[in-house]
Design a protein around this motif. Sequence first.
Motif, PDB file in Angstrom:
ATOM      1  N   LYS A   1      26.055  41.068  70.643  1.00 55.11           N
ATOM      2  CA  LYS A   1      27.578  40.748  70.796  1.00 55.11           C
ATOM      3  C   LYS A   1      28.532  41.532  70.708  1.00 55.11           C
ATOM      4  O   LYS A   1      28.497  42.415  69.498  1.00 55.11           O
ATOM      5  N   ILE A   2      29.293  41.968  71.644  1.00 53.24           N
ATOM      6  CA  ILE A   2      30.070  43.329  71.477  1.00 53.24           C
ATOM      7  C   ILE A   2      31.591  42.653  71.682  1.00 53.24           C
ATOM      8  O   ILE A   2      31.737  41.689  72.509  1.00 53.24           O
ATOM      9  N   GLU A   3      32.297  43.277  71.051  1.00 53.92           N
ATOM     10  CA  GLU A   3      33.598  42.848  71.135  1.00 53.92           C
ATOM     11  C   GLU A   3      34.745  43.942  71.207  1.00 53.92           C
ATOM     12  O   GLU A   3      34.487  44.910  70.483  1.00 53.92           O
ATOM     13  N   ILE A   4      35.756  43.874  72.123  1.00 53.23           N
ATOM     14  CA  ILE A   4      36.712  44.909  72.200  1.00 53.23           C
ATOM     15  C   ILE A   4      37.857  44.731  71.380  1.00 53.23           C
ATOM     16  O   ILE A   4      38.292  43.556  71.366  1.00 53.23           O
ATOM     17  N   LEU A   5      38.626  45.444  70.419  1.00 52.30           N
ATOM     18  CA  LEU A   5      39.299  45.141  69.538  1.00 52.30           C
ATOM     19  C   LEU A   5      40.547  46.195  69.733  1.00 52.30           C
ATOM     20  O   LEU A   5      40.428  47.382  69.531  1.00 52.30           O
ATOM     21  N   SER A   6      41.887  45.451  69.830  1.00 50.31           N
ATOM     22  CA  SER A   6      42.939  46.645  69.942  1.00 50.31           C
ATOM     23  C   SER A   6      44.176  45.864  69.708  1.00 50.31           C
ATOM     24  O   SER A   6      44.165  44.403  69.546  1.00 50.31           O
ATOM     25  N   SER A   7      45.217  46.317  69.731  1.00 49.18           N
ATOM     26  CA  SER A   7      46.494  45.756  69.639  1.00 49.18           C
ATOM     27  C   SER A   7      46.903  44.766  70.454  1.00 49.18           C
ATOM     28  O   SER A   7      47.545  43.749  70.554  1.00 49.18           O
ATOM     29  N   GLU A   8      46.048  44.678  71.716  1.00 48.86           N
ATOM     30  CA  GLU A   8      46.046  43.703  73.023  1.00 48.86           C
ATOM     31  C   GLU A   8      45.710  42.143  72.391  1.00 48.86           C
ATOM     32  O   GLU A   8      46.356  41.367  72.743  1.00 48.86           O
ATOM     33  N   ASN A   9      44.530  42.316  71.827  1.00 53.12           N
ATOM     34  CA  ASN A   9      43.971  40.916  71.408  1.00 53.12           C
ATOM     35  C   ASN A   9      44.068  40.848  69.879  1.00 53.12           C
ATOM     36  O   ASN A   9      43.684  39.743  69.456  1.00 53.12           O
ATOM     37  N   MET A  10      44.695  41.659  69.160  1.00 46.03           N
ATOM     38  CA  MET A  10      44.917  41.266  67.914  1.00 46.03           C
ATOM     39  C   MET A  10      46.284  41.470  67.486  1.00 46.03           C
ATOM     40  O   MET A  10      46.954  42.247  66.576  1.00 46.03           O
ATOM     41  N   ASN A  11      47.191  40.643  68.187  1.00 52.55           N
ATOM     42  CA  ASN A  11      48.824  40.775  68.187  1.00 52.55           C
ATOM     43  C   ASN A  11      49.518  39.622  67.510  1.00 52.55           C
ATOM     44  O   ASN A  11      50.555  39.470  67.454  1.00 52.55           O
ATOM     45  N   THR A  12      48.603  38.733  67.235  1.00 52.17           N
ATOM     46  CA  THR A  12      49.324  37.819  66.076  1.00 52.17           C
ATOM     47  C   THR A  12      48.304  37.283  64.830  1.00 52.17           C
ATOM     48  O   THR A  12      47.296  37.842  64.830  1.00 52.17           O
ATOM     49  N   SER A  13      49.083  37.091  63.759  1.00 49.16           N
ATOM     50  CA  SER A  13      48.233  36.722  62.542  1.00 49.16           C
ATOM     51  C   SER A  13      46.989  35.991  62.762  1.00 49.16           C
ATOM     52  O   SER A  13      45.887  36.174  62.207  1.00 49.16           O
ATOM     53  N   ASN A  14      47.232  35.013  63.658  1.00 52.13           N
ATOM     54  CA  ASN A  14      45.837  34.042  63.769  1.00 52.13           C
ATOM     55  C   ASN A  14      45.030  34.973  64.114  1.00 52.13           C
ATOM     56  O   ASN A  14      43.747  34.456  64.056  1.00 52.13           O
ATOM     57  N   LYS A  15      45.136  35.546  65.495  1.00 53.23           N
ATOM     58  CA  LYS A  15      44.161  36.265  66.389  1.00 53.23           C
ATOM     59  C   LYS A  15      43.362  37.083  65.118  1.00 53.23           C
ATOM     60  O   LYS A  15      42.117  37.364  65.114  1.00 53.23           O
ATOM     61  N   ILE A  16      44.244  37.704  64.465  1.00 51.35           N
ATOM     62  CA  ILE A  16      43.773  39.056  63.399  1.00 51.35           C
ATOM     63  C   ILE A  16      42.804  38.092  62.489  1.00 51.35           C
ATOM     64  O   ILE A  16      41.572  38.599  62.444  1.00 51.35           O
ATOM     65  N   GLU A  17      43.080  37.132  61.960  1.00 54.76           N
ATOM     66  CA  GLU A  17      42.549  36.504  61.038  1.00 54.76           C
ATOM     67  C   GLU A  17      40.899  36.115  61.624  1.00 54.76           C
ATOM     68  O   GLU A  17      40.071  36.012  60.944  1.00 54.76           O
ATOM     69  N   LYS A  18      41.189  35.333  62.888  1.00 53.69           N
ATOM     70  CA  LYS A  18      39.955  34.817  63.610  1.00 53.69           C
ATOM     71  C   LYS A  18      38.910  36.151  63.581  1.00 53.69           C
ATOM     72  O   LYS A  18      37.651  36.194  63.445  1.00 53.69           O
ATOM     73  N   VAL A  19      39.324  37.388  64.222  1.00 49.91           N
ATOM     74  CA  VAL A  19      38.423  38.500  64.430  1.00 49.91           C
ATOM     75  C   VAL A  19      37.767  38.905  63.278  1.00 49.91           C
ATOM     76  O   VAL A  19      36.680  38.980  63.142  1.00 49.91           O
ATOM     77  N   ILE A  20      38.742  38.822  62.160  1.00 52.52           N
ATOM     78  CA  ILE A  20      38.203  39.514  60.772  1.00 52.52           C
ATOM     79  C   ILE A  20      37.278  38.601  60.319  1.00 52.52           C
ATOM     80  O   ILE A  20      36.081  38.816  59.839  1.00 52.52           O
ATOM     81  N   LYS A  21      37.395  37.202  60.532  1.00 55.02           N
ATOM     82  CA  LYS A  21      36.391  36.303  59.735  1.00 55.02           C
ATOM     83  C   LYS A  21      34.957  36.439  60.736  1.00 55.02           C
ATOM     84  O   LYS A  21      33.937  36.384  60.188  1.00 55.02           O
ATOM     85  N   ASN A  22      35.268  36.693  62.209  1.00 57.47           N
ATOM     86  CA  ASN A  22      34.074  36.814  63.061  1.00 57.47           C
ATOM     87  C   ASN A  22      33.466  37.938  62.402  1.00 57.47           C
ATOM     88  O   ASN A  22      32.011  37.875  62.647  1.00 57.47           O
ATOM     89  N   ILE A  23      33.989  39.010  62.154  1.00 63.13           N
ATOM     90  CA  ILE A  23      33.260  40.276  61.984  1.00 63.13           C
ATOM     91  C   ILE A  23      32.352  39.963  60.679  1.00 63.13           C
ATOM     92  O   ILE A  23      31.385  40.157  60.513  1.00 63.13           O
ATOM     93  N   LYS A  24      33.153  39.506  59.654  1.00 63.42           N
ATOM     94  CA  LYS A  24      32.493  39.038  58.430  1.00 63.42           C
ATOM     95  C   LYS A  24      31.355  38.414  58.381  1.00 63.42           C
ATOM     96  O   LYS A  24      30.434  38.331  57.555  1.00 63.42           O
ATOM     97  N   SER A  25      31.480  37.290  59.253  1.00 65.13           N
ATOM     98  CA  SER A  25      30.335  36.221  59.339  1.00 65.13           C
ATOM     99  C   SER A  25      29.412  36.861  60.395  1.00 65.13           C
ATOM    100  O   SER A  25      28.389  35.888  60.780  1.00 65.13           O
ATOM    101  N   LYS A  26      29.475  38.105  60.735  1.00 61.59           N
ATOM    102  CA  LYS A  26      28.363  38.793  61.594  1.00 61.59           C
ATOM    103  C   LYS A  26      28.409  37.837  62.994  1.00 61.59           C
ATOM    104  O   LYS A  26      27.147  37.863  63.960  1.00 61.59           O
ATOM    105  N   LYS A  27      29.518  37.419  63.420  1.00 59.30           N
ATOM    106  CA  LYS A  27      29.226  36.493  64.909  1.00 59.30           C
ATOM    107  C   LYS A  27      29.493  38.193  65.835  1.00 59.30           C
ATOM    108  O   LYS A  27      29.311  37.736  67.163  1.00 59.30           O
TER     109      LYS A  27
END
Length: 659
Positions: free
Chosen positions: A439-465
């Motif tokens: 499971k590969i994810e591209i992360l940059s300011s393009e898809n991490m541009n709102t607090s909600n999106k950031i929160e979600k990505v960080i959760k996904n990383i921590k829960s090993k998604k």
Amino acid sequence: MLYEVLVSIPLDKKYTYKSPKNLNIGVGDVVSVPFGKRQEQIGVVTSITQESDLKYPIKNLKKINNKINNIRLQPDLIKFISWVSKYTLYSEGMIMKMVLPNFNIINCDLKKIENIKNSYQKKYEIKLNNEQKNAFLKIKKLFKKKYVNIVLEGVTGSGKTEVYFEAIDEILKENKQVLILLPEISLTTSIKDRFTKRFGFEPNIWHSKISLSKKRNIWHNSYLGKNKIVVGARSSLFLPFKDLGLIIVDEEHDLSYKQEDGVRYNGRDMAIVRSKIHEIPIILSTATPSIETYFNIKNKRYEKVYLSKQYSGSDLSRINLINLSKEKLEKNNWISKEIIIAIKKCLNNKKQSLIFLNRRGYAPLTICNSCGHRIECDFCSTWLVMHSKKNILSCHHCGFSEKFVDKCKNCKSENTLRLIGPGIERIAEEVKRNFPEAKIEILSSENMNTSNKIEKVIKNIKSKKIDIMVATQILAKGHDFPSLSLVAVLDSDSGLKGGDLRASEHTYNLLQQVGGRAGRSDEVGDVYIQTYFEENPLIQSLKNRDREKFLENMIIERKKFNLPPFFHLISIILSGPVKGELLQFGKKILLNYPENNSIKLLGPVEAPIFLLRGRYRYRILLSSSNRRELNLCTQKWLKNIRVLSKIRLTPDVDPYSFM
Ligand code: ADP
Ligand code: ZN
Ligand code: ZN
């Protein structure tokens, strides 16, 4: 009585007003005044004067409309506004606008303001280890001084956050407010969670992207002294705290503290000023102190508190250099075999990997194979970057974008365009080829541009998604990902040849910070750094973890080339639509610079990005070893410049960007 009012417009001048009979007005009052054609303009009363001081008939004076919500700014805050204005060379009116950002925030129905009650409550006791305890005790002792600048330095994962939480606890006990500054919005989320767990209430999060109603709540509660903690980006420094007791600047070295639009200022530096004016302590927390901070510690202006080891007790991650001049990568491959093998091992062990490349999009350059034409932005002197997901060519400087069509605009041939070099989208493609199952994810300011999106990505990383993150610097800082055990830096060299004076420092920090993401839990992590210049002193210091040597070298260099902290710089950017006129204007105004032997004038020269958003740009650089003289002369000079219409003149004191 008459009242001098600083109106929130880009001017230094104060305007005199009368007051209606039944209005009791004092210095610091936030008022609404008629100004020019506007019936209502927000302003602050800065002094009270007498009719006898007036140089024109009193009947010409307008009246103050009313006070706004009975708000009175503290003298300290007014002093801060004036100080920042003098230092940054922007008008007091513009600085005040950062304190009173929006009429709707200040002038609202107070009944609708949420009544925040952050009662002090210690949720759980953390047991500091010995080193942390000593650090905390030292800080506690230093708190006895009124103003003190404490640098909390420690390797990533050493528990700096835990230690400053403990320090915050001390301030909360006194029922005072604390401001925690962070360089980037994306970092606020994890601090918020940690903080809430620790103290039992949520801190207020302040940055430009929060809603107006939230801003309103936080602004008024800060003013009333009801919220005890604000965690924010640099703009939170201008909140009207009632009883500020401590400022914390986390990741003090971070270049993002420098604001590069609107008023140019450095959030860290202005935070230090605010704490001095309020006579309160400030803590600068970092794993990699900036050269300026290091220099100030050396000169005993700042107190250093040091944490030497990771809390987990595990060793710091291993740093592996990969010499690209030895290993020849295949065409359209950018990741060395060694890294691929290591990622494979991580996947087998259910660990995460982070691949770091500080370049958004798919390819940074597009060339026509037939005529050699390179696709440039129409409005800037930069290449357009190909983004494959959206199938566009986009300019990272002005935001211009167009559909990607494989036809050369220059020679009209079709299917001749060649994409040169990788961005993170292209790297992700390479990773996918190697690990189709992951499971590969591209992360940059393009898809991490709102607090909600950031929160979600960080959760996904921590829960090993996510197994493999391909990211720009957005993930480099501050985050704590327990399962991340491999970090690969694909291009460490791009920052070595950069033109500006902080390029090496920035590269070093970035690499060390990214590296710090690996192996923060129980195991040793691995950091891989690809480079063509294995012997470069920076790469060697990094490999040997000898930051001191690196900093000492930098300081020698800065001294030799008359750069900060030995010399002070002010850059002036002139921009406008017509080249010739702009250059003429630049030359003309420089002739009027006040005579002063200590100040060196350079320019005007074409800026490295000569064309930006359709405007040409010239730079002037002023430098001196005497900060006061430099600022005073420049201020005097700027006051007398009449800027032609269409030309913009932007002062930048202590510039970071030389583009
Ligand atoms: P830093 O801010 O220096 O990077 P952190 O404060 O984030 O370090 O600490 C790293 C990790 O170690 C965090 O997960 C933190 O909760 C944990 N930690 C640090 N000190 C302690 C302690 N005394 N007791 C329990 N956990 C700790
Ligand atoms: Zn062509
Ligand atoms: Zn552009």
